[in-house]
Design a protein around this motif. Structure first.
Motif, mmCIF file in Angstrom:
data_model
loop_
_atom_site.group_PDB
_atom_site.id
_atom_site.type_symbol
_atom_site.label_atom_id
_atom_site.label_comp_id
_atom_site.label_asym_id
_atom_site.label_seq_id
_atom_site.Cartn_x
_atom_site.Cartn_y
_atom_site.Cartn_z
ATOM 1 N N VAL A 152 0.614 -1.458 0.134
ATOM 2 C CA VAL A 152 0.435 -0.183 -0.142
ATOM 3 C C VAL A 152 0.404 0.802 -0.210
ATOM 4 N N TRP B 1 -3.615 2.839 6.506
ATOM 5 C CA TRP B 1 -2.780 1.953 6.659
ATOM 6 C C TRP B 1 -2.754 2.741 7.882
ATOM 7 N N SER C 80 2.013 2.357 -3.628
ATOM 8 C CA SER C 80 0.835 2.580 -4.549
ATOM 9 C C SER C 80 -0.092 3.833 -4.584
ATOM 10 N N GLY C 81 0.843 5.138 -3.985
ATOM 11 C CA GLY C 81 1.092 6.634 -3.829
ATOM 12 C C GLY C 81 -0.331 6.934 -4.154
ATOM 13 N N HIS C 82 -1.525 5.879 -3.402
ATOM 14 C CA HIS C 82 -2.934 6.102 -2.857
ATOM 15 C C HIS C 82 -3.023 6.561 -1.363
ATOM 16 N N HIS C 83 -2.802 8.316 -1.986
ATOM 17 C CA HIS C 83 -2.990 8.853 -0.336
ATOM 18 C C HIS C 83 -3.579 8.773 0.727
ATOM 19 N N ALA C 84 -5.030 8.695 0.400
ATOM 20 C CA ALA C 84 -5.720 8.013 1.606
ATOM 21 C C ALA C 84 -6.197 6.855 2.082
ATOM 22 N N LYS C 85 -5.587 5.974 1.317
ATOM 23 C CA LYS C 85 -5.463 4.327 1.532
ATOM 24 C C LYS C 85 -3.910 4.360 2.734
ATOM 25 N N ILE C 86 -3.152 4.991 1.779
ATOM 26 C CA ILE C 86 -1.930 4.881 2.919
ATOM 27 C C ILE C 86 -2.066 5.508 4.383
#
Ligand code: ADE
Length: 252
Positions: free
Chosen positions: A198, A210, A201-207
């Protein structure tokens, strides 16, 4: 800008602290001033003694009032008109925590008395000291290391001392009251040990989600006592409580 006035019989113990890394830079930039004052210089004893046997008997020697009173009076003159707090480092004080650190960072000047031997005459504490501070439930040979711990932790909250303003927010014991989540740097694969997907992934909200979850898990596992006071959303609190219940069940 904060000023520390440290009363110690061993000023040389502080030289690697004041001469290295962030502390050194903060002093050079004028954000922190550390004066080390050897209160033995204030003794009127012809043998330069500052300690004596305790009345009533008992092991060891006590630091007597004369040199500390005279030294502290000089320090208080120097800090007159400033917002100042005077602390005695002692294993029988209140334990230092991040709330205390932040509160102390709001003073213009913090005077710190470092004890040695078996302690100090009670009249010093009664007349000169605002609060006794311990750094933990163990006894050290003197207050110098505790004084450095206090100064180091307090100066981090003084404007300009840390480069990145973020770092006091997301760190362990920061505003949210959780321990810090795990962090990784390059390479993404080190000897087959992989960085969690994750984070790549570059997916800020997911990071962010997490990182919150890992911080909650770590806090529940290592310091469950902190969870109650941590600021959590309803969903996060439910998650933390489910983890707590799970760990209580596996303990039995
Ligand atoms: N002096 C000796 N032990 C100490 C401790 N744990 N905290 C603060 N000052 C001390």
């Amino acid at each position: 800008m904060i000023e520390f006035n440290c009363l110690t019989l061993f000023p040389e113990m502080f030289s690697s602290f004041t001469g290295t890394s962030i502390c050194k830079r903060a002093i050079e930039a004028g954000h922190v001033e550390i004066s080390l004052i050897d209160f033995r210089e204030y003794t009127t004893d012809k043998h330069r003694r500052v300690d004596d046997y305790p009345f009533g008997g008992g092991a060891g020697m006590l630091i007597g009032p004369q040199s500390v009173f005279d030294c502290m009076e000089a320090v208080k003159e120097k800090t007159a008109g400033k917002k100042v707090r005077t602390i005695y480092m002692s294993p029988s004080g209140k334990t230092l925590d991040s709330a205390m650190v932040r509160r102390l960072a709001s003073y213009d000047a913090v005077n710190i008395l470092c004890g040695h031997y078996e302690g100090v005459d009670q009249r010093i504490i009664d007349e000169l000291i605002d609060e006794e501070v311990s750094i933990g439930d163990y006894v050290l040979t003197g207050g110098e290391l505790p004084a450095m711990v206090l100064m180091d932790s307090v100066m981090r909250y003084v404007d300009g001392v840390l480069g990145n303003g973020e770092s006091v927010v997301s760190e362990s014991h920061g505003e949210g009251g959780l321990l810090e989540y795990p962090q990784y740097t390059r390479p993404a694969d080190f000897r087959g040990l992989k960085v969690p997907e994750v984070l790549l992934s570059g997916h800020h909200a997911k990071i962010l989600a997490w990182q919150r979850e890992r911080a909650i898990e770590k806090t529940v596992r290592v310091r469950p006592d902190l969870i109650k006071k941590a600021s959590l959303t309803k969903k996060e609190r439910d998650y933390a409580e489910s983890l707590l219940r799970k760990s209580e069940n596996t303990e039995e």
